[in-house]
Scaffold this active site. Structure first.
Site, PDB file in Angstrom:
ATOM      1  N   LYS A 135       0.886  -1.277  -0.075  1.00  0.00           N
ATOM      2  CA  LYS A 135       0.072  -0.073  -0.242  1.00  0.00           C
ATOM      3  C   LYS A 135       0.789   1.158  -0.033  1.00  0.00           C
ATOM      4  CE  LYS A 135      -1.798   1.851   3.798  1.00  0.00           C
ATOM      5  NZ  LYS A 135      -2.721   2.112   4.914  1.00  0.00           N
ATOM      6  N   ASP A 154      -6.182   0.775   0.260  1.00  0.00           N
ATOM      7  CA  ASP A 154      -6.493   0.677   1.625  1.00  0.00           C
ATOM      8  C   ASP A 154      -7.913   0.374   2.240  1.00  0.00           C
ATOM      9  OD1 ASP A 154      -8.152   2.853   0.920  1.00  0.00           O
ATOM     10  OD2 ASP A 154      -6.742   4.316   1.957  1.00  0.00           O
TER      11      ASP A 154
END
Length: 297
Positions: free
Chosen positions: A206, A224
């Site tokens: 991420k 996310d």
């Protein structure tokens, strides 16, 4: 007849009676054995996550809030056919168009002036709000204005400066060690590949995607909790909670040049309207094309 627990009980009976202390010891032994087996299973699960190139810290990114059963019914999918893939691509373009109208100025909500500062800020943002990080970083970067300052600092010094962000012991260690690697291996620059970024302490996919998108302008898919939740509700993905699975599905349907800003807009949309607790579907600009929204009465 002699009492079962009494001193006059028959020898054959007394031989099978365990004292209370021994019973407690047996129960304690089996309890320890049970938790040991469960811990072993958890460690095996952790190793599977690490095999997918997620660092220990990046596993926090996989914690997705509870979603309703109704939502799950809408999103569960099987293998995507060519027709379904085409439909998803068309839906993705429509969602992009509407999110652009809703949030024309897409961008990272973390404040930074240098690439390494974004790396530090994203590390601090784990299990912490961006707003809190933006409150902490001005004084942090005043105290440690360069990578050299971080690399020469102790874990305790950095930890004291970021204490309000939570998990400061782990974060401070990752930041200091990351600064040392950037200086020693990359000449003070933040690397520009997924493999190099995820090899840094505390950096998962991420964070790496965010760096690649915001710093290097590469296609980036920041999966996310907002991205995972909203793309599942929309029907763009199959409802998977696994960030790597969601990333692969989004790569197949999103125009690469739109991917980074799309994810930034999902963060804003997820905070304003499509929250984890409850989706505010009334008046939602995406409702008519949203699987979850259309299922609501």
């Amino acid at each position: 007849q002699p009492a079962f627990w009494g001193a006059d009980a028959a020898p054959a009976v007394r031989s099978w009676v365990f004292p209370p202390k021994m019973i407690m010891r047996i129960l304690l032994f089996y309890s320890i054995a049970h938790f040991a087996r469960r811990g072993k299973r958890n460690n095996e699960n952790d190793s599977q996550i690490n095999d997918k190139a997620f660092t220990n810290f990046a596993k926090h990114d996989m914690l997705v809030p509870f979603q309703s059963r109704n939502e799950g019914k809408c999103m569960r999918g099987k293998n995507v056919s060519a027709e379904d893939l085409t439909a998803k691509k068309e839906l993705a373009l429509e969602v992009i168009r509407r999110l652009k109208a809703e949030y024309p100025d897409a961008g990272c909500t973390l404040d930074y002036d240098h690439a390494w500062q974004l790396l530090v800020s994203v590390r601090l943002a784990a299990q912490c709000t961006d707003a809190r990080v933006n409150m902490v970083t001005p004084s942090l970067y005043q105290k440690f204005p360069t990578l050299e300052a971080f690399a020469n600092a102790t874990y305790e010094e950095v930890g004291d400066a970021i204490r309000s962000c939570g998990f400061y012991n782990t974060k401070s260690k990752d930041i200091v060690e990351c600064a040392k690697i950037l200086l020693e291996k990359y000449g003070g620059k933040v690397p520009g590949t997924m493999e190099e970024l995820t090899a840094l302490p505390g950096i998962g996919r991420k964070t790496a995607n965010l760096i690649l998108g915001d710093i290097y302008g590469q296609p980036a898919y920041v999966c996310d909790t907002h991205c995972i939740r909203i793309t599942g509700r929309l029907g763009l993905t199959d409802g998977s909670k696994d960030p790597l699975s969601v990333e692969k599905q989004l790569r197949a349907i999103l125009p690469p040049e739109e991917s980074n800003d799309f994810c930034h807009r999902l963060v804003l949309f997820g905070r304003d309207r499509c929250t984890a607790r409850k989706a505010n579907c009334d008046g939602c600009p995406l409702r008519k094309d949203c699987d979850y929204g259309k299922a609501q009465k």
